[in-house]
Every structure is written in structure tokens, then in C-alpha cells.
Design an enzyme around this catalytic site. Structure first.
Site, mmCIF file in Angstrom:
data_model
loop_
_atom_site.group_PDB
_atom_site.id
_atom_site.type_symbol
_atom_site.label_atom_id
_atom_site.label_comp_id
_atom_site.label_asym_id
_atom_site.label_seq_id
_atom_site.Cartn_x
_atom_site.Cartn_y
_atom_site.Cartn_z
ATOM 1 N N ASP A 64 5.137 -6.050 16.182
ATOM 2 C CA ASP A 64 4.354 -4.839 16.309
ATOM 3 C C ASP A 64 4.900 -4.053 15.253
ATOM 4 O OD1 ASP A 64 6.869 -4.256 17.404
ATOM 5 O OD2 ASP A 64 5.883 -3.439 19.445
ATOM 6 N N ASN A 132 7.999 1.508 30.629
ATOM 7 C CA ASN A 132 6.714 1.142 31.440
ATOM 8 C C ASN A 132 6.082 -0.202 31.630
ATOM 9 O OD1 ASN A 132 5.793 0.723 28.862
ATOM 10 N ND2 ASN A 132 4.089 2.233 28.869
ATOM 11 N N HIS A 134 6.067 -2.379 28.999
ATOM 12 C CA HIS A 134 5.263 -2.882 27.948
ATOM 13 C C HIS A 134 6.179 -3.898 27.034
ATOM 14 C CE1 HIS A 134 6.448 0.483 24.699
ATOM 15 N NE2 HIS A 134 7.281 -0.586 24.452
ATOM 16 N N GLU A 139 0.536 -2.080 26.205
ATOM 17 C CA GLU A 139 0.678 -0.973 27.030
ATOM 18 C C GLU A 139 0.144 -1.348 28.412
ATOM 19 O OE1 GLU A 139 2.947 1.089 26.670
ATOM 20 O OE2 GLU A 139 2.382 2.420 24.718
HETATM 21 C C1 GLP Z 1 9.354 -0.156 21.529
HETATM 22 C C2 GLP Z 1 8.715 -1.526 20.824
HETATM 23 C C3 GLP Z 1 9.228 -2.615 21.761
HETATM 24 C C4 GLP Z 1 10.403 -2.670 22.576
HETATM 25 C C5 GLP Z 1 10.701 -1.315 23.172
HETATM 26 C C6 GLP Z 1 12.076 -1.077 23.801
HETATM 27 O O1 GLP Z 1 8.371 0.280 22.048
HETATM 28 N N1 GLP Z 1 7.498 -1.532 20.543
HETATM 29 O O2 GLP Z 1 8.610 -3.816 21.247
HETATM 30 O O3 GLP Z 1 10.495 -3.669 23.383
HETATM 31 O O4 GLP Z 1 10.580 -0.307 21.995
HETATM 32 O O5 GLP Z 1 12.823 -0.474 22.851
HETATM 33 P P1 GLP Z 1 14.278 -0.076 22.962
HETATM 34 O O6 GLP Z 1 14.921 -1.345 23.012
HETATM 35 O O7 GLP Z 1 14.641 0.806 21.995
HETATM 36 O O8 GLP Z 1 14.671 0.342 24.318
#
Ligand code: GLP
Length: 233
Positions: A64, A132, A134, A139
């Protein structure tokens, strides 16, 4: 099939995650990987940088990217990957791919899907998970989308990612790979660090499959390895 491995701490999780990636690349020097961003994979990327493994034949596709941030913005996922992985391994620039948002976003999504579909095999999809549930930026919603698409980020996601943005607002939109390429991967590696993440993973993998908790769809994948630790990243 979902196998869950509880790791002693964040270091152990990062060691184990890096081992799985390195095994994949040693087994197939032309491996195709789907890559995540976020704090959780930072330790894994550090180990990959130190490994001196040969990534010259490997192709990567990121999950992403935020819309409305130029690629060189320090908080773009392109910059994150440059810092944490690309600058330290011998991946060939032409084998690195990102979803793009500039110009006609529908056309950009279609092109990214065509790029992904051109690979006959995807070896490993590495995922983090949002608070959440995702995956990528897929989402919670009434449905899941197979292909690359634009998303309006959930308030919870923007709040969670606020820590990376000093004064600027977190972008409101992003572009994400859909669920289909994750399902094409031979194996999924899901990383979750911290009590809150462990609780979300537990809900996602032990209850009903629902687009309201996107990671729950992984229950249907043929080979998922979940690495969990209660210690945060
Ligand atoms: C972002 C990314 C996700 C990732 C998530 C968790 O929202 N788009 O792909 O899994 O963060 O991130 P963290 O590891 O910083 O909690």
C-alpha cells in the site's frame, strides 16, 4: 491452514520472520514477495539488511501507499522501504513495485494489478495488521475488494498512524493491494507485536470470517504463519 507461533519477545519475532524470508529467497532466488510497512516489520528488515543475502533476482511488491504524499516525502511508504530495506540489500530497482496514486488513480490501480498478475507465482506475502484488523489498507467494510483500489482511511487507522506525522495531518486516502494477490501467495506471514495486536489477531483467526475484520479472511488461506509476541515493536 493457520499456524501460530508465539515468540518470546520482539527480537525473537524479528529473527523468525527474517529466517522465513531468507529461506524463501534461498529456496527460490527469483522469489516474488509482497511487503508491508509499519513499525512491526522494522526488526525483520534490519535483519534482512544485515544478512548479506542475494536479493538480485527477487521481485517485490508493496502492499500500500498513502495518496497525496510525493514518493520522496519522509512518511511515504516508498521512503520507509528505502530506509529500512531497499538501501541495504541488492534488490534491483526495476524489480521493486509500488501502488501509485498520481494522475488517474483507477488506471494506476489497473496497471498495478496487471503487474501483479504477470507473475506466475507469488512466494510469500508478509503482512502486518492494523488495530481494526486491516491488512494492507483493506479497511473494515461491508465487503472486501479483490484488486488494487483507493480507500478512505478509517479514523482509527489515521489515529494509530498519527505517531509518524509530527505536525502534518495523516493523509485521508490511500491506495492498497486488494485481497486477491494475498490469496495467490504460496504462504502468508502475519506479524503482530503487542498485546493489542495479539488480541486483534486472536479475534480475527478464531471467530467468524467477516469483512468487518479484514484479517479474518486469512482463515481461508492455505498456508498462514502468524508470529505473535506480547512485547510491542
Ligand atoms: C499501516 C499499514 C499496514 C500495517 C499497519 C500496522 O496501517 N498500512 O499495512 O500492517 O500499519 O502497522 P504497525 O506495525 O506500525 O502497527
Amino acid at each position: 491452514m493457520v499456524e501460530s507461533i508465539i515468540c518470546r519477545d520482539y527480537r525473537a519475532l524479528s529473527d523468525r520472520a527474517a529466517e522465513i524470508v531468507l529461506d524463501t529467497v534461498r529456496t527460490n532466488p527469483e522469489a516474488v514477495l509482497i511487503l508491508p510497512t509499519g513499525s512491526t516489520p522494522v526488526g525483520m528488515y534490519a535483519r534482512l539488511r544485515k544478512s548479506e543475502a542475494d536479493f538480485s533476482g527477487v521481485s517485490t511488491m508493496n502492499l500500500d501507499e498513502y495518496c497525496d504524499l510525493p514518493a520522496e516525502h519522509p512518511q511515504s511508504y516508498r521512503s520507509f522501504m528505502q530506509k529500512h530495506l531497499f538501501s541495504g540489500v541488492n534488490l534491483q530497482p526495476e524489480k521493486i513495485a509500488f501502488p501509485k496514486w498520481e494522475g488517474n488513480i483507477t488506471e494506476q490501480c489497473r496497471r498495478y494489478d496487471a503487474h501483479i498478475e504477470a507473475f506466475p507465482r507469488i512466494d510469500l506475502a508478509i503482512l502486518g495488521i492494523g488495530p481494526n484488523g486491516h491488512i494492507g489498507f483493506n479497511e473494515p467494510d461491508d465487503y472486501l475488494i479483490a484488486g488494487t483500489h483507493e480507500v478512505v482511511l478509517a479514523n482509527e487507522t489515521r489515529a494509530a498512524n498519527k505517531r509518524f506525522f509530527a505536525k502534518e495531518a495523516v493523509p485521508e486516502r490511500a491506495v492498497t493491494m486488494g485481497i486477491a494477490p494475498i490469496f495467490r501467495a504460496e504462504r502468508v506471514l502475519l506479524l503482530a507485536a503487542g498485546e493489542q495486536k495479539c488480541a486483534v489477531v486472536h479475534r480475527a483467526l478464531s471467530d467468524k470470517v467477516t469483512p468487518r475484520l479484514p484479517a479474518s479472511v486469512l482463515q481461508l488461506h492455505k498456508h498462514v504463519t502468524v508470529l505473535l509476541t506480547e512485547e510491542g515493536s
